[in-house]
Design a protein around this motif. Structure first.
Motif, PDB file in Angstrom:
ATOM      1  N   ARG B 242       0.813  -1.223   0.000  1.00 15.87           N
ATOM      2  CA  ARG B 242       0.000   0.000   0.000  1.00 15.87           C
ATOM      3  C   ARG B 242       0.843   1.269   0.000  1.00 15.87           C
ATOM      4  O   ARG B 242       0.291   2.351   0.096  1.00 15.87           O
ATOM      5  N   TYR B 245       1.102   2.080  -4.556  1.00 17.46           N
ATOM      6  CA  TYR B 245      -0.011   1.168  -4.806  1.00 17.46           C
ATOM      7  C   TYR B 245      -0.351   1.027  -6.279  1.00 17.46           C
ATOM      8  O   TYR B 245      -1.382   0.526  -6.633  1.00 17.46           O
ATOM      9  N   ILE B 246       0.549   1.497  -7.171  1.00 21.93           N
ATOM     10  CA  ILE B 246       0.245   1.368  -8.596  1.00 21.93           C
ATOM     11  C   ILE B 246       0.551  -0.058  -9.037  1.00 21.93           C
ATOM     12  O   ILE B 246       1.338  -0.289  -9.941  1.00 21.93           O
ATOM     13  N   MET B 329      -3.964  -6.371  -6.842  1.00 22.19           N
ATOM     14  CA  MET B 329      -3.098  -5.255  -6.448  1.00 22.19           C
ATOM     15  C   MET B 329      -2.340  -5.482  -5.154  1.00 22.19           C
ATOM     16  O   MET B 329      -1.166  -5.190  -5.056  1.00 22.19           O
TER      17      MET B 329
END
Ligand code: SF4
Lengths: 233, 554
Positions: B242, B245-246, B329
Motif C-alpha cells: 500500500r 499502490y500502482i 493489487m
C-alpha cells in the motif's frame, strides 16, 4: 438516405414508418431494449413524474473524478477498458464537483484531507450520492489504528453504498454502482450519519485547553474540523 | 546458492576504510557504531554540516538517502544514511544524538538540499529541532497538530483541530499583487492533474510559474507506525503493497523482505529468488504502464486513447500477477525467506500466458511510440521542458527513472545486486535529455528490459528440476533479531530507491521502522523544474516525475 426516395411531408407517415421499422419483423437487435418492451407498440407511457425523474437520475450519473488512495487505481480500471463502467450510464468522470452528482470515495481519509473532502462534497449540487469504496472508507481499514486516520468516510459525509474490499475488485465496484442505481430508482435517501465531524467556525468551538492553545494560530472565522479521536469507534 | 547473505558482508565498508573516514572526520566523531549495512559515526550535534560536507567533498559520499529520526529512553537521534551514486554498496551512517529535554541538532540542509524535507519530516513526526534549517515546519501533518506522533509520550487519543484556512481563495485581494501582476493559485488537493491528493501552492507571474511549493500529507496514513506495531514475520508484509499502490506491490515487498532478511540473517532459496525477480519485474511493467497512461492524459490532447491502451496492457499484467499471487493489487505474496506459494498449476499454462504477453509487448510499445513519442504535439510539450540537470538531481537525492532520465547511471538492481538480477542479462537504461521526454523514454525502455528479465526467469523456471523447487527457507514462526541491531537496505522500486531502516530491540516488532520513499525525494525537485516555466509545463513535469502520493506521504 438515397436521393431517389420521395420527400415525405405527412409526418404521421414518418412516425408510423419509423415505428414499424423498429417494431416490425425486420427490426434490428439494437432496438430490442427493455425500454422498448415496456413501451410496447404505443409511444406513450404513464408514470409518476417522481418515478420518472428517479429513473433518469439513476440512469445517467455523473461521477466525480476523485482519487485518494490505492482504491482509486481500481476505480480507474473500472472506468477503463474491460470493465467499462460506462455501460451502466455512469462512466464519465467530471473533474469539477459542481458538475457531478455521485462521489466515489476511493481510499483512506486522513485528518488533513477530511475537511477538504467535506468541502468537495458540499460543492456538489443536490441530489448527490456517495459510494464508499474499500475498507478504509468503512472503518479506516488496515490503517484503523493510525494516529492520523479518520475511521471511515461516514465520520465526515453520509454514504449510500459501502463496497467492501481492500481494494474491491472492479466487478465489486460495478455491483456497488448498480445497487446505487437501484436505490436511486426506488427513491431511497441516503442514511444520516450518526456523529459526523463537521466543518465549523473556529469561534464556535467549545472552549477547552486545546482551543485556547490554538487561538493564536487560527483566525476566529476560519473553518476548522475538530477530531475527538477518543470517541471514535 | 544464496545471493542475500554474502552481500550483507560485502556492503560493509572494510575496516581500514572506516578508519580512513574516522581520521578524515577527526574530532567531530565522538563514538562509533556498527550497523548491518554500514559503519556508523556518532558526531557532535553542532558538527553536522561540517561532517556531511567533508564526507561529500573529500570521501565522495554524494547521495544522502534518508534522514531517520528516533527517540530513545535517554536521547533523540538522527541518522544520515549516506551512499555514493557511483557505488551504492559503499555506505556510511552519520549518527547525531540530541538532548532528551531539548532536542536540537544542526541542520544538514546546507550540504544536501534533500535534507530539507527529510528534516522537516523528522521534526514533524519525532520532534527534533534542526538549527539552521531554512524553513522548519510540519510537512506531513497539519500545521495545527499537537504533539509529535512517533515520539514516546504521544497520546493518540487526544483531540485535534485541523483548519481549512490554508486553502485561501486565489481571487482574494491579498494574493494579487497590484504592481507585479503575480497571483496565487491553489492546485489540488482535489485536482485531476496532481495524480492524487497533492496540493501545489503556486505563485504565477502572468502565465509563468514564479514559485511552487508542494503541500503534502493528505495521504499520511501513519505507515511507519503501522509497521512498528506489526510483527516481523507476518504482520508487516501486507503494508508495503500500500505504499506505492500502482500495482507495484511486489517491488515494495522486496524492500521489506530484503531488509528484514538481512537483519535476521535469513537465506532465500534460489528458486524463490527467481520467482520474486519475475514477479517484481511484472509489477514494474504495470507501474510504468500507468505512469505512461496518466502522463499521456496530462500532456497529450488525445484524451483517452493512450490511457485505454495502457490500461489494457496493465490488465494483462495484472491477470498474470493474479494467477501468481491471487490478488490484483495487494499481493502479500512474499514471505521472509521466500514466497508464499509456488507458481500456479498447470505451470505450462502460466508460462504460455506469460509468453503470449511478452510476445505482444514489443508491438504495443511500438504503438506507444507511434502515439506518443513520435507525435509532434507531444514532443513540443515535453522536449526541453522540465529540465533537471544531473548535479541537481543528485543534490535532491532523486533516484529511479527521474535520475536516469538525467543521465545519472544509478540502478540498485545492478549496483547493489539482490535477488537474481546479477545472474541475468539486461541493461540499465539512461537518457541524457534531462527533460520530460527523457524521463518517459527511460520508462518505456525499462519496460522492454523488464520483459527481457521476465523471459529469462520463465526459461529458468520451466527447466527447474522438480525436487529443487523450494519456495521458502525454514524460518522460525517468531523472529526476534538481536537487540540494538540496525540496518538500512534499499531496492530499486518502480520509482527509484525504496529503502527501509529498521532497528531491532530484541522483541518481535521493530523499534523503529523508517521508509525511504523515492517519490518523496523526487517530488522535492519539482520547483527546480517548474520555476520560470509555463503552467502547462509544470503539469507535464509533475506528470513525468510519476509520483504516487501513498508513497510520498506514507
Ligand atoms: S481499502 Fe485498502 S486498497 Fe482501498 S484505500 Fe484502503 S488500504 Fe488502499
Amino acid at each position: 438516405m438515397s436521393s431517389d426516395q420521395p420527400f415525405i411531408t405527412d409526418d404521421s407517415a414518418v412516425l408510423t414508418e419509423t415505428r414499424d421499422a423498429r417494431m416490425g419483423a425486420e427490426r434490428g437487435d439494437r432496438f430490442n431494449s427493455r425500454l422498448r418492451e415496456a413501451f410496447g407498440s404505443s409511444p406513450f407511457i404513464l408514470t409518476k413524474f417522481d418515478k420518472f425523474m428517479n429513473w433518469c437520475r439513476g440512469s445517467s450519473m455523473f461521477m466525480l473524478q476523485f482519487g485518494i488512495a490505492c482504491c482509486s487505481i481500481e476505480m480507474m480500471h473500472t472506468y477503463a477498458v474491460k470493465h467499462d463502467l460506462d455501460r451502466f450510464g455512469s462512466g464519465v468522470p467530471r473533474a469539477s464537483p459542481r458538475q457531478a452528482d455521485v462521489m466515489i470515495v476511493p481510499g483512506t481519509i486522513v485528518s488533513k484531507f477530511a475537511p477538504r473532502m467535506k468541502r468537495v462534497y458540499d460543492q456538489m449540487p443536490e441530489p448527490k450520492f456517495v459510494v464508499g469504496m474499500g475498507s478504509c472508507t468503512i472503518s479506516g481499514g488496515p490503517f484503523q489504528e493510525g494516529y492520523n486516520v479518520v475511521k471511515g468516510a461516514e465520520e465526515v459525509i453520509p454514504v449510500d453504498i459501502h463496497v467492501p474490499g481492500c481494494p474491491p475488485r472492479p466487478e465489486a465496484l460495478v455491483y456497488g454502482v448498480a445497487k446505487l442505481q437501484e436505490r436511486i430508482a426506488n427513491g431511497e435517501a441516503s442514511p444520516v450519519t450518526v456523529k459526523p465531524y463537521e466543518l465549523e467556525q473556529f469561534s464556535d468551538l467549545e472552549r477547552d485547553e486545546l482551543v485556547d492553545h490554538l487561538t493564536d494560530e487560527i483566525d476566529e472565522d476560519d473553518l476548522v474540523m475538530r477530531y475527538n479521536f477518543a470517541d471514535s469507534p | 546458492m544464496s545471493l542475500e547473505k554474502p552481500e550483507a558482508d560485502e556492503a560493509v565498508v572494510p575496516a581500514d576504510d572506516a578508519e580512513d573516514i574516522a581520521a578524515l572526520l577527526g574530532e567531530n566523531v565522538i563514538g562509533r557504531e556498527e550497523h548491518v549495512n554500514a559503519p556508523g559515526f556518532v558526531v557532535r550535534p553542532d558538527a553536522v554540516q561540517d561532517t556531511l560536507s567533508t564526507l561529500k567533498d573529500e570521501a565522495g559520499y554524494d547521495h544522502l538517502s534518508v534522514v531517520t529520526a528516533q527517540e530513545y529512553e535517554n536521547r533523540y537521534e538522527s541518522i544520515y544514511h549516506l551512499k555514493k551514486y557511483d557505488d551504492p554498496t559503499q555506505e556510511v551512517s552519520v549518527v547525531v544524538p540530541a538532548d532528551k529535554e531539548n532536542p536540537v541538532s544542526e541542520s544538514g540542509a546546507g550540504v544536501f538540499t534533500t535534507a530539507d524535507w527529510h528534516e522537516r519530516e523528522a521534526y514533524d513526526l519525532v520532534g527534533i529541532d534542526y538549527e539552521g534549517h531554512p524553513d522548519l515546519k510540519r510537512i506531513l501533518l497539519p500545521e495545527t497538530w499537537q504533539g509529535h506522533p512517533l515520539s514516546m509520550d504521544y497520546d493518540q487519543d487526544q483531540p485535534q483541530v485541523v483548519s481549512l484556512s490554508e486553502h485561501a481563495n486565489p481571487l482574494q485581494d491579498d494574493y494579487k499583487d497590484a504592481e507585479s501582476d503575480t497571483m496565487f493559485v491553489n492546485i489540488g488537493p482535489h485536482h485531476p492533474a496532481t495524480h492524487g491528493v497533492l496540493h501545489l501552492k503556486t505563485t504565477l507571474d502572468g502565465e509563468q510559474v514564479a514559485d511552487v511549493e508542494s503541500d503534502i500529507g493528505y495521504l499520511h496514513r501513519s505507515e511507519e507506525q503501522m509497521a512498528q506495531n506489526g510483527t516481523y514475520r507476518y504482520q508487516i508484509m501486507p503494508y508495503p503493497d500500500r505504499w506505492d499502490y500502482i500495482s507495484a506491490g511486489l517491488l515494495n515487498e522486496y524492500a521489506y523482505a530484503r531488509a528484514a532478511e538481512d537483519l535476521a540473517d535469513i537465506d532465500v532459496p534460489e528458486y524463490a529468488q527467481v520467482i520474486r525477480t519475475m514477479g517484481a519485474e511484472m509489477c514494474r511493467i504495470a507501474a510504468h504502464m500507468l505512469a505512461l497512461a496518466t502522463f499521456a492524459l496530462d500532456v497529450n490532447g488525445d484524451f483517452t486513447a493512450t490511457f485505454m491502451y495502457a490500461i489494457n496492457d496493465r490488465e494483462q499484467v495484472q491477470n498474470l500477477l493474479e494467477d501468481l499471487t491471487g490478488q490484483r493489487m495487494m499481493f502479500n505474496y512474499f514471505r521472509l525467506g521466500g514466497v508464499v506459494w509456488d507458481l500456479p498449476e498447470p505451470r505450462e499454462e502460466f508460462f504460455s500466458k506469460t509468453r503470449d504477453f511478452l510476445d505482444q509487448l514489443p508491438e504495443s510499445v511500438e504503438e506507444y511510440h507511434d502515439l506518443l513519442t513520435s507525435n509532434e504535439i507531444f514532443q513540443m510539450r515535453t522536449v526541453d521542458t522540465g529540465i533537471l540537470p544531473p548535479e541537481v538531481a543528485k543534490d535532491y537525492g532523486a533516484t529511479g527513472p527521474v535520475a536516469r532520465g538525467s543521465g545519472v547511471d544509478y540502478d540498485l538492481r545492478r549496483d547493489d545486486p539482490y535477488g537474481y538480477y546479477d545472474e541475468l542479462d539486461w541493461d540499465v537504461v539512461t537518457e541524457d535529455g534531462c527533460d520530460n521526454y527523457a524521463r518517459l523514454l527511460v520508462r518505456m525502455r525499462e519496460v522492454e528490459e523488464s520483459a527481457k528479465i521476465i523471459e529469462q526467469c520463465i526459461d529458468l523456471l520451466e527447466d527447474w528440476p522438480d525436487e529443487e523447487r523450494t519456495i521458502q527457507a525454514n524460518v522460525p514462526r517468531t523472529l526476534r533479531p538481536d537487540d540494538d541491531t540496525e540496518i538500512y537496505r534499499a531496492v530499486e522500486a518502480a520509482k527509484g530507491e525504496l529503502g527501509i531502516y529498521m532497528r531491532a530491540d530484541g522483541t518481535d516488532k521493530p523499534a523503529r521502522f523508517k521508509i525511504r520513499s523515492p517519490c518523496f525525494s523526487n517530488l522535492q525537485t519539482l520547483p527546480e523544474m517548474a520555476q520560470g516555466e509555463y503552467i502547462p509545463d509544470m503539469i507535464a513535469a509533475l506528470g513525468s516525475l510519476d509520483i504516487v502520493l501513498g508513497e510520498v506521504d506514507r
